[in-house]
Design an enzyme around this catalytic site. Structure first.
Site, PDB file in Angstrom:
ATOM      1  N   SER A  17       0.824  -1.213   0.000  1.00 19.35           N
ATOM      2  CA  SER A  17       0.000   0.000   0.000  1.00 19.35           C
ATOM      3  C   SER A  17       0.856   1.259   0.000  1.00 19.35           C
ATOM      4  O   SER A  17       0.573   2.213  -0.728  1.00 19.35           O
ATOM      5  CB  SER A  17      -0.948   0.007   1.206  1.00 19.35           C
ATOM      6  N   HIS A  50      -5.005   3.625   7.380  1.00 14.23           N
ATOM      7  CA  HIS A  50      -4.846   3.806   5.926  1.00 14.23           C
ATOM      8  C   HIS A  50      -5.416   5.157   5.496  1.00 14.23           C
ATOM      9  O   HIS A  50      -4.808   5.855   4.686  1.00 14.23           O
ATOM     10  CB  HIS A  50      -5.537   2.675   5.159  1.00 14.23           C
TER      11      HIS A  50
END
Length: 187
Positions: A17, A50
């Site tokens: 990510s 996130h």
């Protein structure tokens, strides 16, 4: 340079990510597509972490299953789509259906639909997924079905991609790049 499809693969906590976000930095209009669902507090915490790492000017679409239908009307507004991740999307699709055989057939069809959206649009895409081919054969049927389905989807996306990177301990290894051929090298 024209649009590109970049595929970022790796194991759990390999840095996929973060690397995908790095690749999207500097793009004008980024749509971050999140497929995770907060089924428990630990997952809620991960999703929030996130969110906090994303640049504030990126827009977010949170969609666990219906990616094609949800993305289609939005795509003309963005130059870059960062899809994180196929791993959870395939799991969500497999577990949604009461008939797993039908769900398995739908997964490949949905993945082909995603690739069609990419082909017919103008945006570059960065797609994140886990590599499931390095582990041992799973012990139960559902886990084997999941590995098979995610492996099939990963192969479809990798075949279409201009570039494929494998993340190992936070380090990107170039597996495929239309600008430099195939084979492992430090990215």
């Amino acid at each position: 340079m024209g649009k590109r499809l970049t595929f970022v693969l790796g194991g759990v906590r390999a840095g996929k990510s973060s690397y995908a976000q790095h690749l999207a930095e500097g793009a004008e209009r980024v749509l971050f597509v999140a497929t995770a669902e907060a089924g428990d507090q630990e997952m809620k915490n991960r999703i929030e972490a996130h969110r906090e790492r994303r640049p504030p000017d990126w827009e977010t679409l949170e969609e666990p299953t219906n990616l094609v239908a949800s993305l289609r009307p939005l795509l003309p507004h963005y130059t870059t789509v960062l899809l994180d991740c196929l791993t959870l999307w395939v799991s969500n699709l497999l577990l949604r259906g009461s008939d797993r055989t039908s769900a398995r057939h739908a997964i490949v069809s949905e993945a082909e639909g995603l690739l069609s959206l990419y082909r017919h649009g103008d945006a570059s895409w960065i797609v994140v997924s886990n590599e499931v081919g390095f582990g041992v054969m799973p012990a139960n049927n559902l886990s084997r079905e999941y590995s098979d389905e995610l492996g099939s989807v990963n192969q479809l996306v990798a075949a279409e991609a201009n570039a494929v990177y494998l993340l190992v301990a936070g380090l990107p290894l170039k597996v495929k790049d239309d600008r430099g051929g195939q084979g492992f090298s430090a990215a």
